[in-house]
Write a protein that holds these residues in place. Structure first.
Motif, PDB file in Angstrom:
ATOM      1  N   PRO A 181      -5.625 -49.380  63.780  1.00 51.48           N
ATOM      2  CA  PRO A 181      -4.396 -48.593  63.417  1.00 51.48           C
ATOM      3  C   PRO A 181      -3.569 -49.640  62.789  1.00 51.48           C
ATOM      4  O   PRO A 181      -2.447 -49.350  62.136  1.00 51.48           O
ATOM      5  CB  PRO A 181      -3.952 -48.473  64.740  1.00 51.48           C
ATOM      6  N   GLY A 182      -3.537 -51.130  62.927  1.00 55.37           N
ATOM      7  CA  GLY A 182      -2.687 -51.854  62.332  1.00 55.37           C
ATOM      8  C   GLY A 182      -2.546 -51.894  60.785  1.00 55.37           C
ATOM      9  O   GLY A 182      -1.448 -52.168  60.158  1.00 55.37           O
ATOM     10  N   PHE A 203      -1.550 -45.692  70.071  1.00 53.71           N
ATOM     11  CA  PHE A 203      -3.209 -45.367  70.010  1.00 53.71           C
ATOM     12  C   PHE A 203      -3.547 -46.281  71.355  1.00 53.71           C
ATOM     13  O   PHE A 203      -2.944 -46.782  72.186  1.00 53.71           O
ATOM     14  CB  PHE A 203      -3.717 -46.160  68.813  1.00 53.71           C
ATOM     15  N   VAL A 204      -4.878 -46.319  71.411  1.00 54.48           N
ATOM     16  CA  VAL A 204      -5.735 -47.002  72.585  1.00 54.48           C
ATOM     17  C   VAL A 204      -6.765 -47.985  71.957  1.00 54.48           C
ATOM     18  O   VAL A 204      -7.560 -47.388  71.070  1.00 54.48           O
ATOM     19  CB  VAL A 204      -6.293 -45.942  73.516  1.00 54.48           C
ATOM     20  N   SER A 209      -3.295 -49.571  75.892  1.00 51.02           N
ATOM     21  CA  SER A 209      -2.162 -48.994  74.705  1.00 51.02           C
ATOM     22  C   SER A 209      -1.880 -49.799  73.876  1.00 51.02           C
ATOM     23  O   SER A 209      -1.649 -50.916  73.824  1.00 51.02           O
ATOM     24  CB  SER A 209      -0.917 -48.559  75.679  1.00 51.02           C
ATOM     25  N   LEU A 210      -1.898 -49.111  72.269  1.00 50.85           N
ATOM     26  CA  LEU A 210      -1.365 -49.996  71.603  1.00 50.85           C
ATOM     27  C   LEU A 210      -0.356 -48.970  70.599  1.00 50.85           C
ATOM     28  O   LEU A 210      -0.609 -47.962  70.337  1.00 50.85           O
ATOM     29  CB  LEU A 210      -2.639 -50.168  70.400  1.00 50.85           C
ATOM     30  N   PRO A 262      -5.370 -41.971  71.520  1.00 48.46           N
ATOM     31  CA  PRO A 262      -5.109 -41.406  72.846  1.00 48.46           C
ATOM     32  C   PRO A 262      -5.705 -40.311  73.591  1.00 48.46           C
ATOM     33  O   PRO A 262      -6.171 -39.550  72.834  1.00 48.46           O
ATOM     34  CB  PRO A 262      -3.445 -41.327  72.619  1.00 48.46           C
ATOM     35  N   PRO A 263      -5.522 -40.292  74.939  1.00 46.46           N
ATOM     36  CA  PRO A 263      -6.228 -39.069  75.611  1.00 46.46           C
ATOM     37  C   PRO A 263      -5.644 -37.631  74.985  1.00 46.46           C
ATOM     38  O   PRO A 263      -4.369 -37.727  74.605  1.00 46.46           O
ATOM     39  CB  PRO A 263      -6.051 -39.130  76.851  1.00 46.46           C
TER      40      PRO A 263
END
Length: 306
Positions: A181-182, A203-204, A209-210, A262-263
């Motif tokens: 994701p970065g 995000f995860v 968590s991110l 994420p969920p």
């Protein structure tokens, strides 16, 4: 004019925020609406509506009386429905709500089929991208994405959706497929202000968590516009999985970074669960829940096929 009718007039004026609009809703004349409100205020000995040449709003007494009117008229409707047998067979008016795009894609196509089955039912579908107060707006059934229901309401989960990042194959060929994701910090991004989060995406990563800050090149007011730009290969976007299910299936878009999602969010059919539930609500909830739960795009077991 009987008091129940006066209450209906007052309710219409308060909800429509005007005498002329209330008259159109009630299929009567503005002077008759004005007379009804004046007679009500005179009988009660208090002002319910504060009027100016440009606006109309409820007084404190009017706000309290409005809540009582809603409750009394709802109890009257319930008594009449019970007497008419609407708790045994579907009959009467049904108001439903859903998010705009979800409603257009998944709910609206089912409404006609339900009405064909139950010809004595009529439906008003409120498709809006906001959380409707079901009690205040007279909504019987709501389709909601996320954990959005209140005490006194029952929620049936019928599926779930993912928050997905996607782009056209051509864009990924030119700019490469992000592996983390970065890397989105360098991507060309189109997003929608309807998502309410346009400056960062969640995000995860390895169970944690991110949060990734993003700088969209383009912000539009509707998800469909952002999706269309992504399909054209202009950039990447992030939407809910159901919104791009057809484009992914057709090969027009590809999902990236799915390992960091994420969920998923639940899709729920929500309805009031106080007292007796009319047959039109029971049958519609059963019908809608069954059909939505069978849709492959909303079924979590189809994670990679959408």
């Amino acid at each position: 004019m009987d008091r129940f009718h006066e209450m209906q007039v007052f309710l219409a004026v308060a909800e429509e925020q005007g005498f002329a609009a209330a008259a159109r809703r009630l299929n009567t004349s503005p002077p008759s609406v004005t007379r009804a409100i004046a007679a009500m205020e005179q009988r009660l000995g208090t002002q319910l509506l504060a009027r100016t040449t440009r606006s109309l709003h409820l007084t404190e007494a009017g706000q309290r009386y409005l809540e009582d009117c809603r409750r009394i008229l709802a109890e009257l409707d319930e008594a009449e429905e019970a007497a008419a047998g609407s708790y045994a067979s579907p009959w009467g008016h049904l108001t439903v709500t859903a998010p705009v795009l979800f409603g257009e894609l998944y709910v609206a196509p089912l409404l006609g089929e339900y009405l064909d089955r139950f010809p004595q039912v009529t439906i008003n579908a409120l498709l809006v991208d906001r959380v409707v107060n079901m009690a205040d707006e007279g909504v019987d059934v709501a389709v909601r994405i996320g954990h959005l229901h209140e005490p006194g309401q029952q929620a049936l989960k019928v599926g779930e959706v993912r928050r997905v990042v996607c782009a056209a194959p051509g864009y990924l060929e030119r700019h490469g497929r992000p592996e983390h994701p970065g890397q989105l910090r360098e991507a060309t991004i189109a997003t929608s202000s309807a998502s309410q989060v346009v400056s960062e995406w969640q995000f995860v990563d390895d169970g944690r968590s991110l949060t990734v800050p993003i700088t969209p090149r383009l912000v539009v007011s509707a998800n469909n516009a952002a999706i269309h730009l992504a399909r054209l290969g202009w950039g990447m976007t992030r939407v809910l999985s159901y919104q791009v299910a057809a484009a992914v299936a057709a090969g027009e878009l590809e999902i990236v970074l799915d390992a960091f999602e994420p969920p998923p969010l639940p899709i729920q059919v929500v309805f009031h669960n106080r007292g007796r539930v009319p047959a039109r609500v029971n049958t519609f909830v059963d019908f809608l829940s069954q059909r939505l739960s069978q849709d492959a795009a909303l079924n979590p077991s189809h994670r990679h096929s959408l």
